[in-house]
Design an enzyme around this catalytic site. Structure first.
Site, mmCIF file in Angstrom:
data_model
loop_
_atom_site.group_PDB
_atom_site.id
_atom_site.type_symbol
_atom_site.label_atom_id
_atom_site.label_comp_id
_atom_site.label_asym_id
_atom_site.label_seq_id
_atom_site.Cartn_x
_atom_site.Cartn_y
_atom_site.Cartn_z
ATOM 1 N N GLU A 80 5.713 -3.280 -1.405
ATOM 2 C CA GLU A 80 4.348 -3.221 -1.363
ATOM 3 C C GLU A 80 3.926 -4.029 -0.201
ATOM 4 O O GLU A 80 4.376 -5.227 0.073
ATOM 5 C CB GLU A 80 3.672 -3.877 -2.655
ATOM 6 C CG GLU A 80 2.219 -3.797 -2.500
ATOM 7 C CD GLU A 80 1.631 -4.366 -3.912
ATOM 8 O OE1 GLU A 80 2.105 -4.832 -4.800
ATOM 9 O OE2 GLU A 80 0.284 -4.466 -3.726
ATOM 10 N N LYS B 292 5.672 -13.309 -3.019
ATOM 11 C CA LYS B 292 4.979 -13.069 -1.918
ATOM 12 C C LYS B 292 3.531 -13.611 -2.094
ATOM 13 O O LYS B 292 3.028 -14.346 -1.192
ATOM 14 C CB LYS B 292 4.605 -11.451 -1.681
ATOM 15 C CG LYS B 292 5.894 -10.561 -1.067
ATOM 16 C CD LYS B 292 5.472 -9.439 -0.549
ATOM 17 C CE LYS B 292 5.798 -8.717 -1.916
ATOM 18 N NZ LYS B 292 5.455 -7.295 -1.719
ATOM 19 N N ARG C 76 16.887 -9.961 -10.747
ATOM 20 C CA ARG C 76 16.182 -10.416 -9.484
ATOM 21 C C ARG C 76 16.833 -11.663 -9.031
ATOM 22 O O ARG C 76 17.428 -12.474 -9.871
ATOM 23 C CB ARG C 76 14.910 -10.571 -9.423
ATOM 24 C CG ARG C 76 14.242 -11.356 -10.509
ATOM 25 C CD ARG C 76 12.501 -11.097 -10.410
ATOM 26 N NE ARG C 76 11.924 -11.600 -9.166
ATOM 27 C CZ ARG C 76 10.900 -10.759 -8.790
ATOM 28 N NH1 ARG C 76 10.547 -9.602 -9.159
ATOM 29 N NH2 ARG C 76 10.467 -11.300 -7.667
HETATM 30 P P1 ATP Z 1 6.786 -10.251 -5.126
HETATM 31 O O1 ATP Z 1 6.745 -10.645 -6.535
HETATM 32 O O2 ATP Z 1 7.480 -11.208 -4.163
HETATM 33 O O3 ATP Z 1 5.631 -9.555 -4.702
HETATM 34 P P2 ATP Z 1 7.624 -7.466 -5.805
HETATM 35 O O4 ATP Z 1 8.542 -7.407 -6.639
HETATM 36 O O5 ATP Z 1 6.290 -7.554 -6.211
HETATM 37 O O6 ATP Z 1 8.018 -9.186 -5.214
HETATM 38 P P3 ATP Z 1 7.751 -5.655 -3.935
HETATM 39 O O7 ATP Z 1 7.191 -5.381 -2.506
HETATM 40 O O8 ATP Z 1 6.943 -4.732 -4.891
HETATM 41 O O9 ATP Z 1 7.681 -7.059 -4.339
HETATM 42 O O10 ATP Z 1 9.503 -5.239 -4.000
HETATM 43 C C1 ATP Z 1 10.086 -4.340 -3.301
HETATM 44 C C2 ATP Z 1 11.461 -4.277 -4.024
HETATM 45 O O11 ATP Z 1 12.112 -5.459 -3.859
HETATM 46 C C3 ATP Z 1 11.171 -3.805 -5.696
HETATM 47 O O12 ATP Z 1 12.207 -2.650 -5.812
HETATM 48 C C4 ATP Z 1 11.390 -5.302 -6.074
HETATM 49 O O13 ATP Z 1 12.236 -5.108 -7.382
HETATM 50 C C5 ATP Z 1 12.437 -5.747 -5.218
HETATM 51 N N1 ATP Z 1 12.420 -7.176 -5.088
HETATM 52 C C6 ATP Z 1 11.365 -8.046 -5.223
HETATM 53 N N2 ATP Z 1 11.548 -9.326 -5.240
HETATM 54 C C7 ATP Z 1 12.968 -9.211 -5.580
HETATM 55 C C8 ATP Z 1 14.027 -10.450 -6.116
HETATM 56 N N3 ATP Z 1 13.627 -11.642 -6.026
HETATM 57 N N4 ATP Z 1 15.250 -10.041 -6.169
HETATM 58 C C9 ATP Z 1 15.662 -8.753 -5.983
HETATM 59 N N5 ATP Z 1 14.828 -7.791 -5.782
HETATM 60 C C10 ATP Z 1 13.718 -8.121 -5.426
HETATM 61 MG MG MG Z 2 4.695 -6.395 -6.244
#
Ligand code: ATP
Ligand code: MG
Length: 557
Positions: A34, A270, A260
């Protein structure tokens, strides 16, 4: 790549079986960030996994922006994410994809569900909807709007799309089961009214699909075979499958979840990283203390070291906390093998070599790397005055101090053995200069009188050198788990995470350092020339990491 050669992780096993059984002919994965912030080290794990699987199985991997929420998203983040994925060494298949480019199809499919009697427009207020939803233990109850006619639903959805209603006044929901054991299946929201500009679609839309209504369908449109996400989405899988089953989608992707990455002394969210930037706890998303890919790049981490780290941590079905020392081990190991060596004095102390002629200059050479002949050797100039580090001199010391002491000898690395005679002090008693003499005939040789020096120290010629700023970084948080401490995570920020040394000296070759170029400054650690556009005119070096490897020590047998 041959999958027989290595131990496979659980996803590789699944994919191998799917290919062998003919269920899948070509693997297609995607990395779906995202664009609401810069990528962090957790994302690196997902990138290495999705793009890595595509490489292993000769499949494809898409880069798709999950841009269904216009409120928090920006073009700056889109550009940063593309740069970071490329920098890690991966190529996405074809053009970059955007969830927003499927908005028309998703809207058609919302109408399709209404016509099938499987979606309805609901006017409950958010508070009422919460009440109707029930709890983990108790089922919910049906919305009074659940039995609207197909015609009414279609016309209300049109009205939502046309901007006829206020934000929050209505939503489109799937009609599934309000008593379902899984809350995600209790008539989840498909569309919300948001009268907001979108960075890709402008003001075309004032309703936006939810993640759940968008994600699986995007996968299906792109022909993704294995939709890999983190564990928190496991509870959403029944819904993912419900949409795939009830919509006229062109392909049937399957969702799989993995654990994760969490790192100690680090936050990987983020939202929290954005706070650090917005509230000026750090100097932007690429501050070298940030656990962002851009931060690691500026800190001097190589793409290979981050990929290596992701390989070391592996892929499992459970969440865990990884020791940040393991990431540090990965970069240290890479730089030890690949970074050219140089000498630098962080806290300069002048040494006058009283028996060395005033006008004399020598050009000495030193290897670029102790065991890499392919790295060019270095020219070092030598003259009567040199600088050493303040820490490397004492007037008196016991035998453990193997550096320069009055009346004792030390070798200047790649140059002569010297012996200290006298310390010159200012009015406050601070040592400002050391008088010493060289032992003749000691270039590459032990002293002829048999009195060998106990140690070797680095030095810099006073007549010809590079001068620069050095930034020493420490962990950004003092707590191992800043996220789970009581109170606000920013209370655990390390106040000494950045130390700036504004007059450091190094061998003259460092004047040629390109932005981003890494070195081992001998006896000090690994450093890289800062690549920030703000420092193009100035020479600034960031300390990537020190020399001592606590992780390797702890893990050796
Ligand atoms: P954040 O909470 O940091 O915003 P998010 O999961 O909302 O993380 P996205 O941009 O939706 O962020 O993530 C893109 C991809 O990266 C998704 O498939 C998510 O599952 C993966 N991802 C995000 N954080 C991690 C992590 N700490 N370890 C492994 N994969 C991750
Ligand atoms: Mg997200």
């Amino acid at each position: 790549m041959n999958t027989e050669e290595k131990t496979l992780n659980f996803l590789e096993h699944i994919i191998k079986d799917d290919i062998e059984s003919g269920k899948v002919t070509q693997l297609a994965t995607r990395f779906p960030p995202e664009p609401n912030g810069y990528l962090h080290i957790g994302h690196a794990k997902s990138i290495c996994l999705n793009f890595g699987l595509a490489e292993t199985f000769q499949g494809t991997c898409n880069l798709r922006f999950d841009d269904t929420n216009p409120t928090k998203e920006e073009v700056e983040y889109v550009e940063a994410i593309k740069r970071d994925v490329s920098w890690l060494g991966y190529n996405w298949d074809g053009e970059v994809k955007y969830a927003s480019s499927y908005f028309d199809t998703l809207y058609d499919w919302a109408q399709y569900l209404i016509k099938q009697g499987k979606a309805y427009v609901c006017d409950l207020t958010p508070e009422q909807a919460r009440e109707y939803r029930g709890t983990l233990k108790q089922g919910g109850k049906n919305s009074p709007y659940r039995d609207r006619s197909v015609e009414e639903n279609l016309s209300l959805l049109e009205g939502m799309k046309a901007g006829d209603f206020d934000e929050g006044s209505r939503v489109l929901r799937a009609k599934i089961d309000m008593s379902h054991g899984n809350i995600n299946m209790r008539d989840p929201i498909l569309y919300r009214i948001r009268k907001q500009q979108h960075h890709q679609t402008g003001d075309k839309w004032c309703i936006y699909p939810t993640y759940d209504f968008a994600h699986g369908q995007e996968d299906a449109i792109e022909g993704i075979t294995h939709s890999i996400c983190t564990l928190e989405f496991a509870d959403h899988r029944p819904l993912y499958e419900w949409f795939i089953e009830h919509l006229p989608v062109p392909t049937r992707p399957q969702q799989y979840e993995f654990g994760r990455l969490n790192l100690n002394y680090t936050v990987t969210s983020k939202r929290k990283l954005k706070r650090l930037v917005d509230e000026n706890f750090v100097d932007g998303w690429d501050d070298p203390r940030m656990p962002t890919i851009a931060g690691y790049r500026r800190r001097g981490y190589s793409p290979a070291s981050i990929r290596k780290f992701c390989e070391m941590i592996g892929v499992t079905k459970s969440d865990g906390v990884v020791d940040v020392a393991m990431l540090e081990h990965a970069i240290r190991d890479d730089l030890d093998k690949n970074a050219p060596r140089a000498m630098c004095v962080l806290r300069p102390l002048k040494v006058v070599l009283t028996n060395y002629p005033e006008q004399k200059r020598e050009q000495l050479t030193a290897p670029g790397h102790p065991n890499r002949d392919d790295l060019a050797s270095r020219e070092l100039s030598f003259s009567r005055e040199v600088f050493i580090d303040q820490e490397d001199f004492r007037e008196e010391a016991n035998k453990k101090f193997k550096r320069l002491v009055i009346g004792k000898r030390v070798r200047l690395r790649n140059a002569y053995v010297i012996e200290a005679d006298e310390a010159i002090k200012d009015d406050n008693g601070n040592i400002v200069e050391v008088r010493a003499h060289i032992i003749e005939n000691t270039l590459g040789k032990d002293p002829e009188d048999g009195i060998k020096p106990k140690g070797v120290i680095q030095w810099v010629d006073a007549a010809d050198h590079a001068e620069f700023e050095v930034r020493l970084y420490d962990r950004l948080f003092t707590s191992e788990a800043p996220d789970s401490e009581e109170g606000d995570f920013v209370e655990h920020i390390n106040p000494d995470s950045l130390q700036v040394l504004d007059r450091c000296l190094g061998e003259k070759g460092l004047l040629e350092a390109a932005p981003g170029q890494s070195y081992q400054f001998e006896r000090e650690g690994y450093f890289c020339r800062d690549s920030s556009s703000a420092n193009q005119e100035r020479l600034v070096f960031n300390r990537t990491i020190g020399l001592r490897d606590s992780w390797a020590k702890m893990n050796q047998k």
